[in-house]
Design a protein around this motif. Structure first.
Motif, mmCIF file in Angstrom:
data_model
loop_
_atom_site.group_PDB
_atom_site.id
_atom_site.type_symbol
_atom_site.label_atom_id
_atom_site.label_comp_id
_atom_site.label_asym_id
_atom_site.label_seq_id
_atom_site.Cartn_x
_atom_site.Cartn_y
_atom_site.Cartn_z
ATOM 1 N N THR A 10 0.837 -1.205 0.000
ATOM 2 C CA THR A 10 0.000 0.000 0.000
ATOM 3 C C THR A 10 0.870 1.253 0.000
ATOM 4 O O THR A 10 0.612 2.202 -0.752
ATOM 5 C CB THR A 10 -0.935 0.005 1.228
ATOM 6 O OG1 THR A 10 -1.754 -1.169 1.176
ATOM 7 C CG2 THR A 10 -1.804 1.231 1.254
ATOM 8 N N ALA A 14 1.244 4.000 -3.080
ATOM 9 C CA ALA A 14 0.953 5.412 -2.860
ATOM 10 C C ALA A 14 2.120 6.282 -3.333
ATOM 11 O O ALA A 14 1.900 7.319 -3.983
ATOM 12 C CB ALA A 14 0.657 5.665 -1.387
ATOM 13 N N TYR A 66 -4.605 3.948 -11.106
ATOM 14 C CA TYR A 66 -4.997 4.571 -9.844
ATOM 15 C C TYR A 66 -6.070 3.732 -9.137
ATOM 16 O O TYR A 66 -5.991 3.492 -7.933
ATOM 17 C CB TYR A 66 -5.506 5.990 -10.092
ATOM 18 C CG TYR A 66 -5.936 6.689 -8.836
ATOM 19 C CD1 TYR A 66 -4.999 7.184 -7.937
ATOM 20 C CD2 TYR A 66 -7.287 6.835 -8.520
ATOM 21 C CE1 TYR A 66 -5.391 7.814 -6.771
ATOM 22 C CE2 TYR A 66 -7.687 7.459 -7.365
ATOM 23 C CZ TYR A 66 -6.732 7.952 -6.488
ATOM 24 O OH TYR A 66 -7.123 8.565 -5.330
ATOM 25 N N SER A 67 -7.052 3.270 -9.897
ATOM 26 C CA SER A 67 -8.147 2.525 -9.262
ATOM 27 C C SER A 67 -7.700 1.143 -8.775
ATOM 28 O O SER A 67 -8.143 0.695 -7.720
ATOM 29 C CB SER A 67 -9.329 2.397 -10.215
ATOM 30 O OG SER A 67 -9.013 1.567 -11.298
ATOM 31 N N SER A 69 -4.717 0.325 -7.799
ATOM 32 C CA SER A 69 -3.682 0.419 -6.759
ATOM 33 C C SER A 69 -4.231 0.899 -5.421
ATOM 34 O O SER A 69 -3.524 0.856 -4.421
ATOM 35 C CB SER A 69 -2.574 1.371 -7.207
ATOM 36 O OG SER A 69 -3.051 2.705 -7.231
ATOM 37 N N ARG A 70 -5.478 1.339 -5.401
ATOM 38 C CA ARG A 70 -6.044 1.862 -4.153
ATOM 39 C C ARG A 70 -6.326 0.741 -3.166
ATOM 40 O O ARG A 70 -6.881 -0.302 -3.520
ATOM 41 C CB ARG A 70 -7.363 2.601 -4.431
ATOM 42 C CG ARG A 70 -7.147 3.939 -5.052
ATOM 43 C CD ARG A 70 -8.363 4.778 -5.169
ATOM 44 N NE ARG A 70 -9.519 4.242 -4.477
ATOM 45 C CZ ARG A 70 -10.752 4.536 -4.787
ATOM 46 N NH1 ARG A 70 -11.004 5.335 -5.774
ATOM 47 N NH2 ARG A 70 -11.757 4.043 -4.114
ATOM 48 N N ARG A 72 -8.247 -1.132 0.013
ATOM 49 C CA ARG A 72 -9.640 -1.208 0.464
ATOM 50 C C ARG A 72 -9.648 -1.507 1.968
ATOM 51 O O ARG A 72 -8.921 -2.369 2.428
ATOM 52 C CB ARG A 72 -10.387 -2.297 -0.297
ATOM 53 C CG ARG A 72 -10.700 -1.876 -1.742
ATOM 54 C CD ARG A 72 -10.793 -3.091 -2.647
ATOM 55 N NE ARG A 72 -10.794 -2.839 -4.061
ATOM 56 C CZ ARG A 72 -9.779 -2.379 -4.770
ATOM 57 N NH1 ARG A 72 -8.677 -2.030 -4.194
ATOM 58 N NH2 ARG A 72 -9.857 -2.236 -6.077
ATOM 59 N N GLY A 83 -4.612 -3.631 -2.708
ATOM 60 C CA GLY A 83 -4.667 -3.253 -4.112
ATOM 61 C C GLY A 83 -3.625 -4.024 -4.886
ATOM 62 O O GLY A 83 -2.810 -4.753 -4.327
#
Length: 175
Positions: A10, A14, A66-67, A69-70, A72, A83
């Motif tokens: 994570t 980021a 981006y989506s 790698s986010r 949850r 991610g």
């Protein structure tokens, strides 16, 4: 210590997306600024369409990265999924490759209009990657595979004959 690797992934995602965001905005802003302020007279419809098309694909890939790698989190704030790891090989790395090639072409196209031809590198690269799979699919042998010897063929023939004899035997079923 649980979820330590997920937290690391994570954090790495980021950092990588932060750098990608800065470069994405910076390079595209640089291109537009130079093109509009200093090279306005050389701005053409074809160059504009090429930029908009490639920047559009680049934006879609950026949004996809981006989506995926986010991380949850559950309602309690506990990490459920870190991610997709952006450093893994495969489709994710190909998305990064396309974005990097786009940036290179955009900056190079400020010097020459022929820079757009570098996009032909992408289908050639895909062809090189796909060639072994196509050869395998079509059933051709690669040069590294040795041809079967007569001895191997004889063993294979005996094995098939034995299998056929075994299948032809009467089968008894208990009633």
């Amino acid at each position: 210590m649980a979820n330590q690797s997920a937290k690391r992934v994570t954090q790495q995602n980021a950092q990588r997306m932060s750098l990608l965001s800065k470069l994405f905005i910076g390079i595209n802003a640089f291109y537009i600024f130079i093109r509009v302020v200093f090279q306005y007279r050389s701005l053409s419809w074809t160059g504009s369409i090429m930029y908009l098309a490639t920047a559009g694909v680049e934006t879609l890939l950026y949004m996809n990265l981006y989506s995926v790698s986010r991380p949850r989190y559950d309602p309690g704030g506990v990490l459920v999924s870190s991610g997709t790891d952006l450093s893994q090989p495969g489709l994710v790395s190909y998305m990064f490759d396309y974005i990097y090639i786009s940036w290179f072409v955009h900056v190079l196209s400020l010097l020459t209009k022929w820079a757009w031809a570098l996009y032909f590198v992408i289908p050639v690269y895909v062809g090189v990657l796909a060639a072994p799979y196509v050869k395998q699919f079509l059933g051709s042998r690669s040069s590294s595979e040795p041809a079967p010897s007569a001895e191997d063929e004889a063993k294979e023939k005996k094995r098939r004959e034995k299998k056929e004899r075994k299948q032809q035997r009467a089968k008894y079923v208990r009633a």
